[in-house]
Design a protein around this motif. Structure first.
Motif, PDB file in Angstrom:
ATOM      1  N   LYS A 299       9.171   1.452   4.910  1.00 32.24           N
ATOM      2  CA  LYS A 299       8.686   2.599   4.145  1.00 32.24           C
ATOM      3  C   LYS A 299       7.295   3.052   4.586  1.00 32.24           C
ATOM      4  CE  LYS A 299      12.374   2.977   1.698  1.00 32.24           C
ATOM      5  NZ  LYS A 299      13.318   4.087   1.997  1.00 32.24           N
ATOM      6  N   SER A 300       6.292   2.188   4.445  1.00 30.78           N
ATOM      7  CA  SER A 300       4.951   2.640   4.817  1.00 30.78           C
ATOM      8  C   SER A 300       3.975   1.483   4.897  1.00 30.78           C
ATOM      9  CB  SER A 300       4.416   3.669   3.802  1.00 30.78           C
ATOM     10  OG  SER A 300       4.150   3.062   2.552  1.00 30.78           O
TER      11      SER A 300
ATOM     12  N   VAL B 225       3.324   6.480   7.292  1.00 34.94           N
ATOM     13  CA  VAL B 225       4.746   6.472   6.935  1.00 34.94           C
ATOM     14  C   VAL B 225       5.534   5.880   8.099  1.00 34.94           C
ATOM     15  CG1 VAL B 225       6.746   7.903   6.363  1.00 34.94           C
ATOM     16  CG2 VAL B 225       4.501   8.441   5.387  1.00 34.94           C
TER      17      VAL B 225
ATOM     18  N   ARG C 132       6.077   8.140  -5.840  1.00 32.06           N
ATOM     19  CA  ARG C 132       6.771   8.647  -4.653  1.00 32.06           C
ATOM     20  C   ARG C 132       6.177   8.024  -3.399  1.00 32.06           C
ATOM     21  NH1 ARG C 132       4.202  13.780  -4.703  1.00 32.06           N
ATOM     22  NH2 ARG C 132       2.602  12.408  -5.588  1.00 32.06           N
ATOM     23  N   LEU C 133       6.989   7.975  -2.350  1.00 39.08           N
ATOM     24  CA  LEU C 133       6.506   7.550  -1.047  1.00 39.08           C
ATOM     25  C   LEU C 133       5.826   8.729  -0.371  1.00 39.08           C
ATOM     26  CD1 LEU C 133       9.570   5.431   0.016  1.00 39.08           C
ATOM     27  CD2 LEU C 133       7.232   4.556  -0.198  1.00 39.08           C
TER      28      LEU C 133
ATOM     29  N   ASP D 288       2.445   4.633  -2.936  1.00 34.60           N
ATOM     30  CA  ASP D 288       3.581   3.952  -2.315  1.00 34.60           C
ATOM     31  C   ASP D 288       3.855   2.586  -2.919  1.00 34.60           C
ATOM     32  OD1 ASP D 288       3.471   6.173  -0.752  1.00 34.60           O
ATOM     33  OD2 ASP D 288       3.302   5.136   1.161  1.00 34.60           O
ATOM     34  N   GLU D 289       2.809   1.809  -3.196  1.00 36.04           N
ATOM     35  CA  GLU D 289       3.025   0.455  -3.704  1.00 36.04           C
ATOM     36  C   GLU D 289       3.471   0.452  -5.162  1.00 36.04           C
ATOM     37  OE1 GLU D 289      -0.562  -1.725  -3.281  1.00 36.04           O
ATOM     38  OE2 GLU D 289      -1.642  -0.636  -4.842  1.00 36.04           O
TER      39      GLU D 289
ATOM     40  N   VAL E  83       6.061   2.461  -6.249  1.00 30.69           N
ATOM     41  CA  VAL E  83       7.402   3.049  -6.314  1.00 30.69           C
ATOM     42  C   VAL E  83       8.418   2.044  -6.851  1.00 30.69           C
ATOM     43  CG1 VAL E  83       9.296   4.010  -4.957  1.00 30.69           C
ATOM     44  CG2 VAL E  83       6.937   4.712  -4.477  1.00 30.69           C
TER      45      VAL E  83
ATOM     46  N   THR F 229      10.954  -0.782  -4.852  1.00 23.69           N
ATOM     47  CA  THR F 229      10.320  -1.300  -3.633  1.00 23.69           C
ATOM     48  C   THR F 229       9.510  -2.545  -3.969  1.00 23.69           C
ATOM     49  OG1 THR F 229       8.194  -0.119  -3.814  1.00 23.69           O
ATOM     50  CG2 THR F 229      10.044   1.058  -2.763  1.00 23.69           C
TER      51      THR F 229
ATOM     52  N   HIS G 119       6.143  -4.777  -1.958  1.00 23.10           N
ATOM     53  CA  HIS G 119       5.204  -4.712  -0.842  1.00 23.10           C
ATOM     54  C   HIS G 119       4.635  -6.092  -0.590  1.00 23.10           C
ATOM     55  CE1 HIS G 119       2.978  -3.562  -4.517  1.00 23.10           C
ATOM     56  NE2 HIS G 119       1.945  -4.224  -4.002  1.00 23.10           N
TER      57      HIS G 119
ATOM     58  N   VAL H  56       5.226  -1.621   2.687  1.00 17.89           N
ATOM     59  CA  VAL H  56       6.161  -1.309   1.597  1.00 17.89           C
ATOM     60  C   VAL H  56       7.593  -1.371   2.119  1.00 17.89           C
ATOM     61  CG1 VAL H  56       6.834   0.386  -0.144  1.00 17.89           C
ATOM     62  CG2 VAL H  56       4.419   0.132   0.484  1.00 17.89           C
TER      63      VAL H  56
ATOM     64  N   GLY I 183      11.839  -1.131   1.230  1.00 17.57           N
ATOM     65  CA  GLY I 183      12.844  -0.556   0.348  1.00 17.57           C
ATOM     66  C   GLY I 183      14.072  -1.432   0.194  1.00 17.57           C
TER      67      GLY I 183
END
Length: 324
Positions: free
Chosen positions: A200-201, A206, A263-264, A271-272, A274, A277, A279, A303, A305
């Motif tokens: 993911k990121s 990204v 949201r990503l 991101d962390e 979401v 997910t 991380h 991160v 998924g």
């Protein structure tokens, strides 16, 4: 919605409390909305401090702000941008707040989309999900993480305190991120074994081609992938040139996102958080906010998924679906 969330639900500003609001110059409209909500709580005294564009990067917070934390109950800090050079000075300011028993809510890289999404979430729901996860993790030992893309990683959290970043910043000396929404822990630094596939990121990055990170005895021993893997290696190697750089590849954190509206975006602050997910970070975790012992000049989160998370044989998440 977001202003009420921040002031009333998350920070719980009450009548007669003293409040300090710090913003940077691009946050002018946010400052106005927050000030209106703060005043609606009938506070005692309210101070507002604006960081001008010309003052950035702010290497050290002015002595006046440090001194003021001894006279306020709550500090709120919201920035549109956060130059990395400001980190030491900001951490020193958090330390002063903690010493003075002042609670802090901190938002970085805030924009309109974060205000209308992550910061407009139902924070009572986030707190409930986060707390349920904490209860199922506290006092446990063996963690197993798997994903359809090939993650097969184990680590131990034995004896480590489980942390909540629920957005409920109600207690003296407490620090919390806004937006919030994660449950996290510092695994034992020598315990990670196996493969982590980050799809993911990473912070400000990204991921288009998944990055494979191979752990042995808690340390990353190989990184495989494309351009994103090369960038990760570059960041690690840069950190390895600094003090405590030899600890940059050690596992630092396992976190689980709990914000249904996160949201990503490539920004770590969203991101962390979401839902669906997890991380995993490498590097520093020696601060009280993590509860680990590894000192390092970097802290890099990856991160992931569709995780399946099993703790001491109990499945808490199954391919991104929460079972708690």
């Amino acid at each position: 919605m977001w202003a009420k969330n921040i002031v009333h639900t998350c920070m719980n500003i009450s009548a007669d409390e003293n409040v300090l609001l710090i913003t940077d110059q691009p946050m002018a409209q946010v400052r106005e909305r927050l000030m209106a909500e703060i005043l609606s709580a009938n506070p005692g005294q309210v101070w507002s401090y604006i960081l001008s564009n010309a003052s950035r990067p702010l290497i050290e917070y002015p002595p006046m702000l440090h001194q003021l934390t001894a006279h306020v109950d709550a500090v709120m800090v919201f920035y549109a941008s956060v130059p990395p050079e400001e980190t030491p000075g900001r951490l020193a300011f958090w330390g002063t707040c903690r010493k003075n028993g002042t609670r802090v809510g901190y938002g970085a890289q805030i924009d309109d989309s974060i205000l209308e999404n992550e910061l407009s979430a139902d924070y009572q729901e986030i707190a409930a999900i986060t707390h349920r996860l904490k209860e199922r993790l506290q006092g446990k030992d063996r963690v197993q993480i798997n994903t359809p893309l090939g993650t097969d990683l184990t680590c131990s959290i034995a004896g480590r305190d489980i942390k909540e970043d629920s957005g409920m910043i109600h207690h003296p000396g407490q620090f919390g991120n806004l937006p919030a929404g994660e449950c996290f822990v510092a695994p034992l630094e020598d315990s990670a074994e196996g493969v982590l596939v980050v799809d993911k990121s990473f912070p400000e990055l990204v991921v288009n081609q998944p990055v494979r990170m191979i752990f042995e005895k808690g340390r990353v021993v190989a990184i495989e992938g494309g351009a994103e893997a090369e960038e990760l290696v570059r960041r690690i190697e840069h950190g390895e040139q600094l003090e405590h750089g030899e600890n940059c590849r050690i596992i630092a954190e396992l976190g689980v996102g709990t914000n249904p509206r996160a949201r990503l975006t490539g920004k770590l602050m969203t991101d962390e958080k979401v839902m669906g997910t997890i991380h995993v970070a490498i590097g520093d975790n020696a601060s009280p906010s993590y509860g680990g012992v590894n000192e390092a000049p970097i802290h890099i989160d990856g991160v992931v998924g569709q995780p399946t998370l099993v703790v001491d044989g109990e499945t808490l998440i199954e391919e991104g679906r929460y079972l708690v």
